[in-house]
Scaffold this active site. Structure first.
Site, PDB file in Angstrom:
ATOM      1  N   CYS A   2       0.822  -1.209   0.000  1.00 51.96           N
ATOM      2  CA  CYS A   2       0.000   0.000   0.000  1.00 51.96           C
ATOM      3  C   CYS A   2       0.859   1.263   0.000  1.00 51.96           C
ATOM      4  O   CYS A   2       1.946   1.269   0.567  1.00 51.96           O
ATOM      5  CB  CYS A   2      -0.878   0.030   1.238  1.00 51.96           C
ATOM      6  SG  CYS A   2      -1.855  -1.454   1.432  1.00 51.96           S
ATOM      7  N   ARG A  27       4.537   0.517  -6.099  1.00 54.84           N
ATOM      8  CA  ARG A  27       4.544  -0.379  -4.943  1.00 54.84           C
ATOM      9  C   ARG A  27       3.574  -1.539  -5.106  1.00 54.84           C
ATOM     10  O   ARG A  27       3.662  -2.512  -4.351  1.00 54.84           O
ATOM     11  CB  ARG A  27       4.188   0.415  -3.681  1.00 54.84           C
ATOM     12  CG  ARG A  27       5.198   1.486  -3.339  1.00 54.84           C
ATOM     13  CD  ARG A  27       4.677   2.422  -2.283  1.00 54.84           C
ATOM     14  NE  ARG A  27       4.598   1.808  -0.975  1.00 54.84           N
ATOM     15  CZ  ARG A  27       5.535   1.893  -0.039  1.00 54.84           C
ATOM     16  NH1 ARG A  27       6.612   2.585  -0.277  1.00 54.84           N
ATOM     17  NH2 ARG A  27       5.387   1.315   1.131  1.00 54.84           N
ATOM     18  N   TRP A  74      -3.182  -2.513  -1.535  1.00 51.83           N
ATOM     19  CA  TRP A  74      -2.871  -3.871  -1.983  1.00 51.83           C
ATOM     20  C   TRP A  74      -3.630  -4.784  -1.032  1.00 51.83           C
ATOM     21  O   TRP A  74      -3.321  -4.849   0.157  1.00 51.83           O
ATOM     22  CB  TRP A  74      -1.362  -4.119  -1.907  1.00 51.83           C
ATOM     23  CG  TRP A  74      -0.922  -5.397  -2.524  1.00 51.83           C
ATOM     24  CD1 TRP A  74      -0.669  -5.629  -3.849  1.00 51.83           C
ATOM     25  CD2 TRP A  74      -0.653  -6.638  -1.856  1.00 51.83           C
ATOM     26  NE1 TRP A  74      -0.264  -6.925  -4.029  1.00 51.83           N
ATOM     27  CE2 TRP A  74      -0.246  -7.565  -2.835  1.00 51.83           C
ATOM     28  CE3 TRP A  74      -0.741  -7.055  -0.528  1.00 51.83           C
ATOM     29  CZ2 TRP A  74       0.086  -8.878  -2.524  1.00 51.83           C
ATOM     30  CZ3 TRP A  74      -0.401  -8.362  -0.221  1.00 51.83           C
ATOM     31  CH2 TRP A  74      -0.003  -9.262  -1.211  1.00 51.83           C
ATOM     32  N   ASN A  98      -1.220   1.216   5.994  1.00 51.81           N
ATOM     33  CA  ASN A  98      -0.381   0.215   5.317  1.00 51.81           C
ATOM     34  C   ASN A  98      -0.001  -0.821   6.370  1.00 51.81           C
ATOM     35  O   ASN A  98       0.338  -0.446   7.487  1.00 51.81           O
ATOM     36  CB  ASN A  98       0.866   0.916   4.756  1.00 51.81           C
ATOM     37  CG  ASN A  98       1.772  -0.035   4.008  1.00 51.81           C
ATOM     38  OD1 ASN A  98       1.400  -1.177   3.728  1.00 51.81           O
ATOM     39  ND2 ASN A  98       2.964   0.434   3.665  1.00 51.81           N
ATOM     40  N   GLY A  99      -0.072  -2.104   6.014  1.00 52.04           N
ATOM     41  CA  GLY A  99       0.307  -3.147   6.982  1.00 52.04           C
ATOM     42  C   GLY A  99      -0.910  -3.901   7.480  1.00 52.04           C
ATOM     43  O   GLY A  99      -1.973  -3.869   6.851  1.00 52.04           O
ATOM     44  N   GLU A 479      16.225 -17.215 -11.556  1.00 59.60           N
ATOM     45  CA  GLU A 479      15.863 -15.796 -11.695  1.00 59.60           C
ATOM     46  C   GLU A 479      15.148 -15.554 -13.036  1.00 59.60           C
ATOM     47  O   GLU A 479      14.163 -14.809 -13.102  1.00 59.60           O
ATOM     48  CB  GLU A 479      17.128 -14.929 -11.569  1.00 59.60           C
ATOM     49  CG  GLU A 479      16.984 -13.461 -11.907  1.00 59.60           C
ATOM     50  CD  GLU A 479      16.023 -12.687 -11.008  1.00 59.60           C
ATOM     51  OE1 GLU A 479      15.460 -13.276 -10.074  1.00 59.60           O
ATOM     52  OE2 GLU A 479      15.812 -11.503 -11.297  1.00 59.60           O
ATOM     53  N   LYS A 483      11.410 -14.025 -13.269  1.00 62.26           N
ATOM     54  CA  LYS A 483      11.107 -12.806 -14.030  1.00 62.26           C
ATOM     55  C   LYS A 483       9.988 -13.073 -15.029  1.00 62.26           C
ATOM     56  O   LYS A 483       9.070 -12.284 -15.159  1.00 62.26           O
ATOM     57  CB  LYS A 483      12.332 -12.310 -14.821  1.00 62.26           C
ATOM     58  CG  LYS A 483      13.431 -11.614 -14.080  1.00 62.26           C
ATOM     59  CD  LYS A 483      13.153 -10.218 -13.649  1.00 62.26           C
ATOM     60  CE  LYS A 483      12.621 -10.234 -12.229  1.00 62.26           C
ATOM     61  NZ  LYS A 483      13.610 -10.100 -11.178  1.00 62.26           N
ATOM     62  N   GLU A 486       6.554 -13.536 -13.313  1.00 65.97           N
ATOM     63  CA  GLU A 486       5.922 -12.395 -12.658  1.00 65.97           C
ATOM     64  C   GLU A 486       5.437 -11.330 -13.633  1.00 65.97           C
ATOM     65  O   GLU A 486       4.430 -10.693 -13.364  1.00 65.97           O
ATOM     66  CB  GLU A 486       6.788 -11.797 -11.551  1.00 65.97           C
ATOM     67  CG  GLU A 486       8.132 -11.276 -11.950  1.00 65.97           C
ATOM     68  CD  GLU A 486       8.928 -10.763 -10.732  1.00 65.97           C
ATOM     69  OE1 GLU A 486      10.150 -10.685 -10.848  1.00 65.97           O
ATOM     70  OE2 GLU A 486       8.334 -10.427  -9.705  1.00 65.97           O
ATOM     71  N   HIS A 502      15.798 -36.256 -13.110  1.00 68.13           N
ATOM     72  CA  HIS A 502      15.152 -36.779 -11.909  1.00 68.13           C
ATOM     73  C   HIS A 502      13.691 -36.346 -11.845  1.00 68.13           C
ATOM     74  O   HIS A 502      13.092 -36.340 -10.778  1.00 68.13           O
ATOM     75  CB  HIS A 502      15.910 -36.320 -10.655  1.00 68.13           C
ATOM     76  CG  HIS A 502      17.326 -36.817 -10.649  1.00 68.13           C
ATOM     77  ND1 HIS A 502      17.641 -38.127 -10.398  1.00 68.13           N
ATOM     78  CD2 HIS A 502      18.490 -36.184 -10.915  1.00 68.13           C
ATOM     79  CE1 HIS A 502      18.961 -38.276 -10.493  1.00 68.13           C
ATOM     80  NE2 HIS A 502      19.493 -37.110 -10.819  1.00 68.13           N
ATOM     81  N   LYS A 602       5.834  -4.059  -4.725  1.00 65.93           N
ATOM     82  CA  LYS A 602       7.278  -3.837  -4.787  1.00 65.93           C
ATOM     83  C   LYS A 602       7.950  -4.110  -3.447  1.00 65.93           C
ATOM     84  O   LYS A 602       8.988  -4.747  -3.378  1.00 65.93           O
ATOM     85  CB  LYS A 602       7.525  -2.382  -5.212  1.00 65.93           C
ATOM     86  CG  LYS A 602       8.986  -2.015  -5.372  1.00 65.93           C
ATOM     87  CD  LYS A 602       9.571  -2.657  -6.606  1.00 65.93           C
ATOM     88  CE  LYS A 602      11.058  -2.466  -6.751  1.00 65.93           C
ATOM     89  NZ  LYS A 602      11.663  -3.492  -7.609  1.00 65.93           N
TER      90      LYS A 602
END
Ligand code: F6R
Length: 607
Positions: A2, A27, A74, A98-99, A479, A483, A486, A502, A602
């Site tokens: 947020c 964010r 968010w 926020n939180g 990575e 990427k 997302e 395997h 973010k």
């Protein structure tokens, strides 16, 4: 997560609030809202989805006033609907948050028993009702807010605006950041300095547990016991230009290109200008007698740490353990005496990483962090900090933060190896030279962009992509997959190339592209065998390698990306770039929201 902004100003504030929220979009959010005082009365506009929905609403139904608060949400508790969007309000107070308020259920029961009626599914609304209840009992807004803060558990930041009080906003910080912006005749509150960049560069970061009152003339900070405290005002280096896209289509593309400069700046802080010798700032820790290094981080930062495990074990001959913070913090790992715990975080605010840091401190570890945001909580709570000088990273998908983290980790590995006498002077010089050369090599790699753009046209219809690598290229394969997932929403997995047989080899057919990250290093022949296994099953191979590698197995690949020949030590830094470009152009072809991918934030300040 947020984003919060609050302004006590002199000009109409609605459009300024929305502008500030635009700078906080990076964010991650899924609804937004603003509230102002119009003639002393609370006026509020909220909308689900992106900010243009809110902007349209405010255009159609404008609100006036020179004091206001704004929020990008968010979703945690409750869907991203208008009702759940912030600000939450009662007749007396409007609140952005926020939180997470962890004890919201028990407070809600108490408030409902007192006759309060809730209109959202959020934890935030209880704060509005709690403050209202106290105001109803005769407390002043300041007293009501301070009393309410003491009843809240969890990690959060809050800003409150009161009906009929035209010259006061109250902010509180517990866990998640909140900054005061100092203007002339105008004062601001925001979750980070980026939101305030065009208005002021004089920023005061609240300490954990602080609360603050801002008026047009100034601000007063109180600590957790309501005692007045002084907190320094610093000059923020974040400028409006830094948070623009320039000539690039997306922040992510700009940040991929900024890697040459970001790496140069970061390395300059650790490389002696005349000798080229790598030197770290003074630290109160003896690398030679360390028993173990425990690396903890999340997401891409974790993968930077994973590369460092290969480096540290190989050249500094020290045992390294690495874990993701959300697992590490609850598994009660016993940690050795003379251990160093290393935390890596772009934002310096990731809650799981921060809590893992606090656990390691309780276990007597020396706390070293690699952080991009100097004023962040992780930076403040560490014994020593090595900064990445990547500048603000706005694209949600981390790019320049990753490669600058790698460059700091490489310097650290060399410095620890020297202290432990596990590297010869000749080898040390060779590694340091390769590292100093990395920024110009990245510039060369960026020339592959056109080729990558063409290649990714074939990616857009695929359902799954595999990424393979060995040794320090394995984290780069992970990575690459992260990427791609997302920002393009294509399912991708990274595997250690030797692990393929395997299990994952069962997935291989002509519909699954396999991206192989394979510099021609000591493990190349092993990877070549794995590539043969994929080719034999009709897999479509995209080979990222150098001239020698491509000469050896390029004929098995559907496409190749030729990288410059470089020392294997710095290969992970360079090979990160083509996998970033692959993800970026795939997302662009697919038309997804590259800079603000769905559901992602973010800076992850909740568990
Ligand atoms: C992926 C990404 C995330 C972050 C992770 C940790 O592209 O950006 O995986 O790396 O959320 O964030 P920081 O580094 O801020 O702790």
């Amino acid at each position: 997560m947020c984003g919060i902004i609050g302004i006590v100003g002199v000009k109409p504030v609605a459009s300024l609030l929305i502008d500030g929220l635009k700078r906080l979009e990076y964010r991650g959010y899924d609804s937004a809202g603003i509230a102002t005082l119009e003639g002393g009365k609370l006026a509020r506009r909220r909308a689900p989805g992106k900010l243009f929905n809110l902007e349209k609403l405010v255009d159609e139904q404008p609100i006036g006033g020179t004091i206001g608060i704004g929020h990008t949400r968010w979703a945690t508790h409750g869907a991203p609907s208008e009702n759940n969007a912030h600000p939450h309000a009662t007749a007396e107070v409007a609140i952005v948050h926020n939180g997470i308020i962890e004890n919201f259920r028990e407070l809600k029961r108490e408030l409902e028993a007192a006759g309060r009626v809730f209109t959202s599914d959020t934890d935030t609304e209880i704060v509005a009702h709690l403050v209202s209840l106290y105001i109803g009992q005769g407390m002043s807004p300041r007293h009501a807010a301070a009393t309410a803060f003491k009843r809240l558990q969890g990690a959060f930041s809050l800003v409150l605006m009161f009906s009929g009080v035209e010259d006061l906003l109250i902010g509180a910080r517990r866990g998640t950041p909140l900054a005061v912006g100092v203007g002339t005749g105008e004062m601001y509150l925001a979750s980070d300095a980026i939101a305030l960049a065009p208005y002021t560069s004089s920023i005061c970061y609240l300490a954990d547990g602080d609360w603050v009152e801002i008026t047009r003339d100034g601000f007063k900070v109180y600590d957790v016991d309501d005692q007045p405290v002084e907190r320094a005002v610093r000059q923020s280096h974040v400028t409006g230009a830094m948070i623009g896209k320039g000539n690039f289509s997306h922040f992510m593309q700009k940040e991929i290109y900024e890697q040459t400069e970001a790496l140069t700046d970061t390395l300059n802080a650790f490389v002696h200008p005349s000798t080229g010798h790598i030197a770290l700032p003074e630290m109160d820790v003896d690398f030679a007698s360390l028993s173990r290094i425990t690396i903890i981080a999340c997401g891409t930062a974790y993968l930077a740490g994973f590369v460092a495990k290969y480096w540290l074990e190989r050249i500094a001959r020290i045992p390294v353990e690495i874990d993701i913070a959300s697992e590490f913090r609850y598994r009660e790992a016993p940690l050795p005496e003379k251990g160093l715990a290393l935390f890596i975080s772009q934002s310096g605010e990731t809650l799981d990483t921060l809590e893992a840091l606090r656990y390691c401190r309780r276990q007597g570890q020396y706390i070293l962090s690699i952080v991009n945001v100097p004023e962040s909580t992780i930076a403040r709570e560490s014994d020593s900090v090595l900064y990445t000088l990547a500048g603000p990273e706005i694209g949600v998908a981390s790019t320049k933060a990753f490669t600058t983290q790698l460059s700091v980790l490489a310097c650290l590995a060399i410095a620890i190896a020297r202290a432990r006498k596990t590297v010869s002077t000749e080898d040390e010089n060779r590694l340091a030279l390769a590292l100093r050369d990395a920024p110009s090599r990245i510039a060369q790699v960026l020339h592959l962009e056109e080729q990558v753009r063409d290649l990714t046209r074939r990616f857009t219809d695929v359902r799954d992509v595999l990424y393979l690598g060995r040794g320090s290229s394995y984290p780069i394969a992970l990575e690459g997959a992260l990427k791609l997932k997302e920002i393009s929403y294509i399912h991708a997995e990274g595997y250690a190339a030797g692990e393929l047989k395997h299990g994952p080899i069962a997935l291989i057919d002509e519909s699954v592209p396999v991206v192989v990250v394979a510099p021609h290093d000591a493990l190349f022949e092993k990877v070549a065998s794995n590539v043969q296994e994929v080719a034999a099953r009709g897999g479509r191979i995209i080979l990222i390698s150098d001239k020698k590698g491509i000469e050896t197995i390029g004929s098995l690949a559907t496409a190749t990306l030729e990288m410059p020949e470089i020392d294997g030590f710095v290969a992970p830094i360079l090979y990160a770039v083509p996998v970033q470009l692959l993800a970026y152009h795939t997302a662009v072809h697919k038309g997804t929201d590259v800079d603000q991918p769905r559901n992602l934030a973010k800076s992850v300040t909740v568990e």
